[in-house]
Design an enzyme around this catalytic site. Structure first.
Site, mmCIF file in Angstrom:
data_model
loop_
_atom_site.group_PDB
_atom_site.id
_atom_site.type_symbol
_atom_site.label_atom_id
_atom_site.label_comp_id
_atom_site.label_asym_id
_atom_site.label_seq_id
_atom_site.Cartn_x
_atom_site.Cartn_y
_atom_site.Cartn_z
ATOM 1 C CG ASP A 151 -8.091 -7.794 6.552
ATOM 2 O OD1 ASP A 151 -7.257 -7.709 7.471
ATOM 3 O OD2 ASP A 151 -8.176 -6.960 5.649
ATOM 4 N NE ARG B 108 -0.547 -9.182 1.667
ATOM 5 C CZ ARG B 108 -1.193 -8.843 2.782
ATOM 6 N NH1 ARG B 108 -2.266 -9.496 3.167
ATOM 7 N NH2 ARG B 108 -0.736 -7.868 3.534
ATOM 8 C CB SER C 221 -0.693 -5.412 7.622
ATOM 9 O OG SER C 221 -0.216 -6.269 6.637
ATOM 10 C CE LYS D 16 -6.009 -8.232 10.067
ATOM 11 N NZ LYS D 16 -4.604 -7.783 10.008
ATOM 12 C CB THR D 17 -4.788 -14.172 7.256
ATOM 13 O OG1 THR D 17 -5.261 -12.874 6.898
ATOM 14 C CG2 THR D 17 -5.196 -15.169 6.204
ATOM 15 C CG HIS E 227 -7.841 -3.981 10.376
ATOM 16 N ND1 HIS E 227 -6.498 -3.908 10.651
ATOM 17 C CD2 HIS E 227 -7.943 -4.531 9.147
ATOM 18 C CE1 HIS E 227 -5.818 -4.402 9.619
ATOM 19 N NE2 HIS E 227 -6.670 -4.776 8.703
ATOM 20 N NE ARG F 116 -2.394 -1.379 3.421
ATOM 21 C CZ ARG F 116 -1.835 -0.677 4.395
ATOM 22 N NH1 ARG F 116 -1.881 0.632 4.382
ATOM 23 N NH2 ARG F 116 -1.248 -1.289 5.404
ATOM 24 C CE LYS G 247 -6.119 -4.101 4.939
ATOM 25 N NZ LYS G 247 -6.720 -4.918 6.007
HETATM 26 N N1 LIG Z 1 3.525 -16.627 16.132
HETATM 27 C C1 LIG Z 1 2.969 -16.292 14.985
HETATM 28 N N2 LIG Z 1 1.653 -16.024 14.914
HETATM 29 C C2 LIG Z 1 1.086 -15.664 13.747
HETATM 30 N N3 LIG Z 1 1.749 -15.564 12.578
HETATM 31 C C3 LIG Z 1 3.068 -15.840 12.585
HETATM 32 C C4 LIG Z 1 3.736 -16.213 13.779
HETATM 33 N N4 LIG Z 1 5.028 -16.409 13.487
HETATM 34 C C5 LIG Z 1 5.171 -16.176 12.178
HETATM 35 N N5 LIG Z 1 4.004 -15.852 11.610
HETATM 36 C C6 LIG Z 1 3.817 -15.471 10.181
HETATM 37 O O1 LIG Z 1 3.437 -14.103 10.162
HETATM 38 C C7 LIG Z 1 2.537 -13.850 9.114
HETATM 39 C C8 LIG Z 1 1.212 -13.342 9.673
HETATM 40 O O2 LIG Z 1 0.500 -12.835 8.591
HETATM 41 P P1 LIG Z 1 -1.078 -12.813 8.465
HETATM 42 O O3 LIG Z 1 -1.708 -13.914 9.236
HETATM 43 O O4 LIG Z 1 -1.377 -12.734 7.007
HETATM 44 O O5 LIG Z 1 -1.357 -11.431 9.165
HETATM 45 P P2 LIG Z 1 -2.564 -10.456 8.983
HETATM 46 O O6 LIG Z 1 -3.694 -11.249 8.436
HETATM 47 O O7 LIG Z 1 -2.825 -9.925 10.340
HETATM 48 O O8 LIG Z 1 -2.091 -9.415 8.021
HETATM 49 C C9 LIG Z 1 2.336 -15.141 8.363
HETATM 50 O O9 LIG Z 1 3.235 -15.147 7.293
HETATM 51 C C10 LIG Z 1 2.716 -16.185 9.431
HETATM 52 O O10 LIG Z 1 3.173 -17.379 8.864
HETATM 53 C C1 LIG Z 2 -3.913 -6.167 2.819
HETATM 54 C C2 LIG Z 2 -3.509 -5.625 3.926
HETATM 55 O O1 LIG Z 2 -3.844 -6.067 5.165
HETATM 56 P P1 LIG Z 2 -3.624 -7.417 5.940
HETATM 57 O O2 LIG Z 2 -2.170 -7.658 5.934
HETATM 58 O O3 LIG Z 2 -4.189 -7.068 7.266
HETATM 59 O O4 LIG Z 2 -4.341 -8.524 5.245
HETATM 60 C C3 LIG Z 2 -2.716 -4.409 3.904
HETATM 61 O O5 LIG Z 2 -2.420 -3.914 4.992
HETATM 62 O O6 LIG Z 2 -2.402 -3.927 2.805
HETATM 63 MN MN LIG Z 3 -4.700 -10.818 6.658
#
Ligand SMILES: Nc1ncnc2c1ncn2[C@@H]1O[C@H](COP(=O)(O)OP(=O)(O)O)[C@@H](O)[C@H]1O
Ligand SMILES: C=C(OP(=O)(O)O)C(=O)O
Ligand SMILES: [Mn+2]
Length: 559
Positions: free
Chosen positions: A284, A349, A265, A269-270, A246, A83, A226
């Site tokens: 998300d 992604r 981010s 979360k995911t 969020h 972003r 977003k």
């Molecule tokens: N302890 C942990 N808990 C959650 N994610 C972790 C951890 N350690 C490493 N990771 C990595 O961090 C990243 C978290 O990203 P994601 O779940 O997509 O975050 P968000 O959805 O909040 O943007 C993933 O690549 C995941 O594999």
């Molecule tokens: C897509 C995004 O969010 P997230 O990593 O929370 O999925 C972002 O921050 O650009």
């Molecule tokens: Mn996410």
């Protein structure tokens, strides 16, 4: 060329969808809208809600996309792979001027500049042979959903929003009518730097009066999803009186307990919401309504850096026909993605429809109030414990402070974890003054007696560069213990300075990990980092101090 409307992907009978009569309705209405908006209908071909297969074909033919070994479409977003928050603006006009939290996040743009950029986007789209339109919904609860139209020049962007918005049924598409919000994505074309108010060739802007968004100079698809969130972060509290979050969310298979995971981010979360023991509501963006929780989106947007089938099987297996892999390096012979290769970006992604996760809760909404709230933080100082139980005042404090790190790649120019205070865990998307979301959250948490946990998925045993990131398996064990009730029943000790309650023991997690003062080999260095971070909290919280209860202010770290 005659514009045509293609059938929606969910339609079972193509022949029927091409039936002249049902098409002519859509064409008539849409023609009017598109001509009025300035589209050159004699030149461009409009492809509305085109089938996934045809979007694949166009992306491969025109945009250099590739089919991965598992059937996903590999696309590239060009120069911008994250972003561009510095180029995001909101139009200052009579409806927005008293509502928006103006400041560093929401930069003002005047109405005329918006019109210039909007016209520039449409002019660019008029130079294309194909213009893609995707009509879908944001919000699974019919009472609170909005109709979103995406107009773009790349098949990749149309497919991305096909995956990320809620896909309408054939009938809903036929009766779609006027959209509530329109995104004009001309990301391949730059903003003119000499236009008043522009500071670069990238411009991402929202106009709440017109209910439109214009994108110039960035092809990063995440801007669109977003953007939709920013609109819902405005409309839900202002128009519907509901709380936008969020957060990700899931629900227990056996007892139907709902959990919300807040987090900026990259905090998890995911990853953490995809849990084989629970049904996924969404990864998300959600709304906590008077009657329950619903997802805003129809898909997920997972990070794929270091993705493996062993550690994250649900996400790994969602990468198949229909999914979009973004900026992922692949083996040119086998077409196998290399998730460890960060040659293009660390922010690789995958966007997939939520039904690609085997245990998704569809429709993505529940008529249940949350039982647990998890605030995810990625602490680059390695100071915060992997889990602590928050009092209601601490929950308000930490929600407003929003301490975490920006992870590499998600924002333009961020190359390593940067500590940040991202209020409401959503600073880049926040629209209203933070206190508005915080008050609604505290009120709902109190009314429904929700437990709140602060989980640090970031560093432990040392700061970034010295310690290591909390292993995912331990974070998962902690989340399981929230859900089983084991954590609520645990014995607690106080983590000094921050006044946090931390469990003294938890099966499956090493004792020294639970308490950072044990995890750090250098105790003196640990104490210095604790004090440094506490000071940063105090400085950051000064912004909200005057607007909160004394009790909330005192719930933060004390030096
Ligand atoms: N302890 C942990 N808990 C959650 N994610 C972790 C951890 N350690 C490493 N990771 C990595 O961090 C990243 C978290 O990203 P994601 O779940 O997509 O975050 P968000 O959805 O909040 O943007 C993933 O690549 C995941 O594999
Ligand atoms: C897509 C995004 O969010 P997230 O990593 O929370 O999925 C972002 O921050 O650009
Ligand atoms: Mn996410």
């Amino acid at each position: 060329m005659t514009p045509y409307v293609t059938p929606h992907i969910l339609h079972k009978n193509y022949a029927q969808a091409f039936d002249n009569e049902s098409l002519s309705n859509l064409i008539g209405r849409d023609l009017e809208y598109f001509s009025q908006a300035g589209f050159d209908m004699d030149k461009i071909t409009l492809k509305r809600n085109a089938p996934v297969a045809s979007l694949y074909e166009d992306a491969i033919r025109n945009e250099g996309a590739i089919i991965s070994s598992s059937g996903a479409l590999i696309n590239f977003s060009g120069k911008k792979t994250g972003r561009s928050p510095k180029d995001k603006r909101i139009v200052y006009e009579e409806t927005s001027k008293d509502n928006i939290w103006w400041g560093s996040v929401n930069i003002k743009m005047d109405e005329h500049t918006f019109e210039i950029n909007r016209e520039r986007a449409i002019d660019f789209l008029n130079t294309r042979d194909n213009v893609y339109v995707f009509d879908g919904y944001a919000g699974w609860d019919p009472k609170y959903r909005i109709k979103v139209r995406v107009i773009c020049a790349r098949a990749y962007h149309a497919l991305f929003m096909n995956n990320m918005l809620i896909r309408p049924t054939e009938e809903e598409l036929t009766n779609f009518g006027e959209p509530d919000f329109i995104i004009y994505n001309a990301g391949q074309f730059p903003a003119n730097r000499f236009t008043k108010g522009m500071s670069s060739t990238t411009s991402v802007e929202i106009n709440f009066k017109r209910m439109e968004m214009v994108i110039l100079g960035t092809e990063y698809a995440g801007e669109m999803k977003k953007g939709v969130f920013s609109v819902m972060h405005y409309l839900q509290p202002v128009k519907f009186g509901q709380l936008s979050l969020h957060s990700s969310s899931n629900v227990g298979i056996e007892n139907g307990d709902v959990t919300l995971f807040f987090g900026l981010s990259g905090t998890g979360k995911t990853t953490l919401s995809a849990d084989p023991r629970r049904l996924l509501i969404g990864d998300d963006e959600h709304v906590w309504s008077d009657t329950g929780v619903f997802n805003i989106e129809g898909g997920c947007y997972a990070k794929t850096i270091n993705l493996s089938a062993e550690k994250e099987p649900e996400i790994f297996n969602a990468i198949r026909f229909g999914s979009i892999l973004e900026n992922v390096v692949y083996n040119p012979v086998s077409r196998v993605p290399d998730y460890d290769d960060v040659g293009i970006t660390e922010n690789t992604r995958c966007a997939y429809p939520i039904e690609f996760i085997p245990n998704a809760q569809i429709p993505c909404s529940v008529d249940r109030q949350p039982s647990n709230i998890i605030m995810l933080t990625c602490d680059a100082f390695g100071v915060l414990p992997p889990v602590s139980k928050l009092t209601p005042e601490q929950a308000s404090y930490h929600f407003l402070a929003g301490y975490t790190s920006k992870t590499p790649g998600t924002e333009d120019g961020v190359l390593e974890p940067i500590p940040t205070f991202s209020t409401c865990y959503s600073a880049p998307f926040i629209v209203l003054p933070p206190g508005r979301y915080a008050e609604m959250l505290a009120e709902r948490m109190a009314r429904h007696n929700v437990d709140c946990w602060l989980i640090n998925t970031g560093w432990t045993g040392g700061k970034y560069g010295q310690g290591k990131r909390c292993p995912l398996k331990y974070t998962r064990t902690i989340v399981d213990a929230v859900h089983s009730g084991a954590l609520a029943a645990a014995e607690y000790e106080t983590f000094d300075t921050f006044g946090l309650q931390i469990p003294t023991a938890l099966e499956g997690v090493p004792r020294e990990l639970l308490n950072p003062s044990l995890a750090w080999p250098d105790k003196g260095a640990f104490q210095r980092e604790v004090r440094k971070l506490a000071g940063m909290f105090q400085k950051a919280f000064a912004l909200y101090e005057r607007d909160v209860d004394e009790k909330v202010r005192l719930a933060g770290p004390q030096l």
